[in-house]
Scaffold this motif. Structure first.
Motif, PDB file in Angstrom:
ATOM      1  N   THR A   1      52.566  63.533   9.770  1.00  0.00           N
ATOM      2  CA  THR A   1      51.110  63.400   9.730  1.00  0.00           C
ATOM      3  C   THR A   1      50.598  62.224  10.548  1.00  0.00           C
ATOM      4  N   THR A   2      51.419  61.190  10.727  1.00  0.00           N
ATOM      5  CA  THR A   2      50.950  60.007  11.461  1.00  0.00           C
ATOM      6  C   THR A   2      51.245  60.085  12.944  1.00  0.00           C
TER       7      THR A   2
ATOM      8  N   PHE B   1      60.397  64.465  18.513  1.00  0.00           N
ATOM      9  CA  PHE B   1      61.691  65.029  18.876  1.00  0.00           C
ATOM     10  C   PHE B   1      62.810  64.104  18.413  1.00  0.00           C
ATOM     11  N   GLY B   2      63.941  64.703  18.115  1.00  0.00           N
ATOM     12  CA  GLY B   2      65.117  63.918  17.794  1.00  0.00           C
ATOM     13  C   GLY B   2      65.679  63.231  19.028  1.00  0.00           C
TER      14      GLY B   2
ATOM     15  N   ARG C   1      44.549  67.405  20.548  1.00  0.00           N
ATOM     16  CA  ARG C   1      45.124  66.338  19.735  1.00  0.00           C
ATOM     17  C   ARG C   1      46.155  65.641  20.599  1.00  0.00           C
TER      18      ARG C   1
ATOM     19  N   TRP D   1      56.611  64.298  22.980  1.00  0.00           N
ATOM     20  CA  TRP D   1      55.389  65.089  22.865  1.00  0.00           C
ATOM     21  C   TRP D   1      54.176  64.254  23.241  1.00  0.00           C
TER      22      TRP D   1
ATOM     23  N   ASP E   1      55.795  76.811  14.032  1.00  0.00           N
ATOM     24  CA  ASP E   1      56.133  75.417  14.271  1.00  0.00           C
ATOM     25  C   ASP E   1      57.021  75.176  15.469  1.00  0.00           C
TER      26      ASP E   1
ATOM     27  N   TRP F   1      57.398  67.534  12.560  1.00  0.00           N
ATOM     28  CA  TRP F   1      56.012  67.117  12.606  1.00  0.00           C
ATOM     29  C   TRP F   1      55.746  66.122  11.511  1.00  0.00           C
TER      30      TRP F   1
ATOM     31  N   GLN G   1      49.437  59.242  19.660  1.00  0.00           N
ATOM     32  CA  GLN G   1      48.825  57.903  19.666  1.00  0.00           C
ATOM     33  C   GLN G   1      49.282  57.095  20.881  1.00  0.00           C
TER      34      GLN G   1
ATOM     35  N   ARG H   1      64.976  61.184  25.868  1.00  0.00           N
ATOM     36  CA  ARG H   1      64.663  62.328  25.018  1.00  0.00           C
ATOM     37  C   ARG H   1      63.329  62.937  25.406  1.00  0.00           C
ATOM     38  N   LEU H   2      63.057  64.119  24.889  1.00  0.00           N
ATOM     39  CA  LEU H   2      61.757  64.759  25.043  1.00  0.00           C
ATOM     40  C   LEU H   2      60.711  63.981  24.246  1.00  0.00           C
TER      41      LEU H   2
ATOM     42  N   PHE I   1      58.013  75.507  19.872  1.00  0.00           N
ATOM     43  CA  PHE I   1      57.464  75.425  21.212  1.00  0.00           C
ATOM     44  C   PHE I   1      58.262  76.397  22.098  1.00  0.00           C
TER      45      PHE I   1
ATOM     46  N   SER J   1      52.317  62.966  14.570  1.00  0.00           N
ATOM     47  CA  SER J   1      52.306  64.368  15.008  1.00  0.00           C
ATOM     48  C   SER J   1      53.728  64.813  15.328  1.00  0.00           C
ATOM     49  N   TYR J   2      53.946  65.451  16.469  1.00  0.00           N
ATOM     50  CA  TYR J   2      55.263  66.008  16.753  1.00  0.00           C
ATOM     51  C   TYR J   2      56.233  64.924  17.222  1.00  0.00           C
TER      52      TYR J   2
ATOM     53  N   LEU K   1      63.086  69.055  16.449  1.00  0.00           N
ATOM     54  CA  LEU K   1      61.663  68.720  16.533  1.00  0.00           C
ATOM     55  C   LEU K   1      61.056  68.934  15.158  1.00  0.00           C
TER      56      LEU K   1
ATOM     57  N   THR L   1      61.581  72.241  10.790  1.00  0.00           N
ATOM     58  CA  THR L   1      62.330  71.776  11.953  1.00  0.00           C
ATOM     59  C   THR L   1      62.597  72.926  12.906  1.00  0.00           C
TER      60      THR L   1
ATOM     61  N   LEU M   1      63.599  60.868  14.133  1.00  0.00           N
ATOM     62  CA  LEU M   1      64.617  61.869  13.827  1.00  0.00           C
ATOM     63  C   LEU M   1      65.912  61.451  14.510  1.00  0.00           C
TER      64      LEU M   1
END
Lengths: 107, 118
Positions: free
Chosen positions: A92-93, A98-99, B59, B47, B103, A90, B62, B44-45, B105, A95-96, A88, A32, A4
């Motif tokens: 599928t590969t 952030f920009g 979860r 996750w 969606d 999401w 990766q 940056r943040l 946090f 997950s979450y 922020l 988003t 992002l």
């Protein structure tokens, strides 16, 4: 990996409108959220589900989506709004994700 | 009001592990997923993962798979994050953040600074 992209910095005069963008592949097909992080503090949720605002967040903060770009708009920007802003989403590969973050300067 | 209070700063040597805590108050821990996010200095943040405190499901990003473990103690209303095989690149502020359905946090804990240095 999913990314992002945000502008590194935005400058705005008090009372004016600040616009912060967040771009990513297929972002229009995801949701988003936006966060404010003042210096030395924890992030605060400003916007979720593209455009919904938690009850405690001032109305001058608004979110929108157009194509693959999400936008955070601060209307009537105040000095207290000087902070870093992150989007922020999401994927599928990965997950979450952030920009890259945008530093807003009010001067 | 909803509050997340995290444990204090840690200093660790390379190769060590660290376990951080996040105590929830003002709501029932098992009612919301808990996320962990970190922020290296000037970065940056990022996750790291989430845990569903109701059933313990997790979860992980990766990037941290195999090195991070999220757990919880429902009787203590506390979530934990353990990170192993630390290097200097793990020096960061680590945050817990409650899920804000669908969606977002929020709210976030105050953060815990972890410094990895020999």
């Amino acid at each position: 990996s999913y990314e992002l992209t945000q502008p590194p910095s935005v400058s705005v005069s008090p009372g004016q409108t600040a616009i912060i963008t967040c771009s990513g592949d297929d972002l229009g097909e995801k949701y988003t959220s936006w966060y404010q992080q003042r210096s030395g503090q924890s992030p605060v949720l400003l916007i979720y589900h593209d455009s919904k605002r938690p009850s405690a967040i001032p109305e001058r903060f608004s979110g929108s989506i157009s194509g693959n770009t999400a936008t955070l708009t601060i209307s009537g920007t105040q000095v207290v709004d000087e902070a870093d802003y992150y989007c922020l989403s999401w994927d599928t590969t990965t997950s979450y994700v952030f920009g890259s973050g945008t530093s807003v300067t009010v001067l | 009001q909803v509050q997340l209070v995290q444990s204090g700063a840690e200093v660790k040597k390379p190769g060590a592990s660290v376990k951080l805590s996040c105590k929830a108050s003002g709501y029932t821990l098992t009612s919301y997923v808990m996320h962990w996010v970190r922020q290296a200095p000037g970065q940056r943040l990022e996750w790291m993962g989430w845990i569903n405190p109701d059933n313990g499901n997790t979860r992980y990003s990766q990037k941290f798979q195999g090195r991070v473990s999220l757990t919880r103690d429902t009787s203590a209303s506390t979530a934990y994050m353990e990170l192993s095989s630390l290097t200097s690149e793990d020096t960061a502020v680590y945050y817990c953040a409650r899920d804000h359905p669908p969606d977002g946090f929020g709210p976030w804990g105050q953060g815990t600074l972890v410094t990895v240095s020999s």
